[in-house]
Design a protein around this motif. Sequence first.
Motif, mmCIF file in Angstrom:
data_model
loop_
_atom_site.group_PDB
_atom_site.id
_atom_site.type_symbol
_atom_site.label_atom_id
_atom_site.label_comp_id
_atom_site.label_asym_id
_atom_site.label_seq_id
_atom_site.Cartn_x
_atom_site.Cartn_y
_atom_site.Cartn_z
ATOM 1 N N ARG A 4 0.966 -1.469 -0.080
ATOM 2 C CA ARG A 4 -0.237 -0.160 0.026
ATOM 3 C C ARG A 4 0.705 1.425 0.024
ATOM 4 O O ARG A 4 0.400 2.293 -0.677
ATOM 5 N N SER A 5 1.977 1.256 0.679
ATOM 6 C CA SER A 5 2.793 2.199 0.526
ATOM 7 C C SER A 5 3.619 2.655 -0.814
ATOM 8 O O SER A 5 3.473 3.725 -1.361
ATOM 9 N N LEU A 7 1.899 1.429 -3.546
ATOM 10 C CA LEU A 7 0.799 2.141 -4.405
ATOM 11 C C LEU A 7 0.728 3.471 -4.086
ATOM 12 O O LEU A 7 0.713 4.305 -5.163
ATOM 13 N N ALA A 8 0.763 3.864 -3.234
ATOM 14 C CA ALA A 8 0.511 5.413 -2.725
ATOM 15 C C ALA A 8 1.595 6.288 -3.383
ATOM 16 O O ALA A 8 1.481 7.562 -3.971
ATOM 17 N N TRP A 40 4.428 -0.413 -7.610
ATOM 18 C CA TRP A 40 3.773 -1.983 -7.337
ATOM 19 C C TRP A 40 4.805 -2.841 -7.983
ATOM 20 O O TRP A 40 5.295 -3.931 -7.319
ATOM 21 N N SER A 147 2.511 5.346 5.723
ATOM 22 C CA SER A 147 1.555 4.976 4.881
ATOM 23 C C SER A 147 0.393 5.970 4.923
ATOM 24 O O SER A 147 -0.160 6.531 3.818
ATOM 25 N N VAL A 151 -1.016 8.545 1.860
ATOM 26 C CA VAL A 151 -2.295 8.901 1.188
ATOM 27 C C VAL A 151 -2.765 10.084 1.336
ATOM 28 O O VAL A 151 -3.569 10.709 0.562
#
Length: 162
Positions: A4-5, A7-8, A40, A147, A151
């Motif tokens: 998720r980190s 991706l952001a 990613w 994270s 975001v």
Amino acid sequence: MLGRSHLAAGAIAGETVAAVAHAHLGGLGLGAGVGMLSGWLPDVDKVGSGVSRSIPLGWLPGLILKHRGVTHTAAAAGLWWLWWHRWVVVHLDLPPWAAAAALAGYVSHLVLDMATDGGIAPLWPVWRRKLGLGLHTGGLWERAAASPALVAVLAWCTWVWR
């Protein structure tokens, strides 16, 4: 770093490229999407990672490649940019800056993984020394600060650049 980190951070990097290119709102979305995918991708070398579970035969590279090996190098980032520049942009009729968004997303992954305790060897095979700052992947620092901050920055960038 956690998926998720990446991706952001990839989305932020790609959207930044689109904003610098003065893209319209749809272009900002394209930049964020391209950057997100690219941010990613380097973890395809790890069996069980989000990206390896999300693509057909995604588990295969993890059986062949060492995690944080060749996919976590400047050479791999350059090949990713070249493929986007020479093939994806041309065949999908995307704006030329999309290749730069792909590169920015990919590089964001490398930068984040350099902050971890495992580190990466970004200039492999020329220089094999690993660089890392010692932060634990998925540790308190990443879960509580990094994270959520990424975001929040993505949301802010989207709001400002729309």
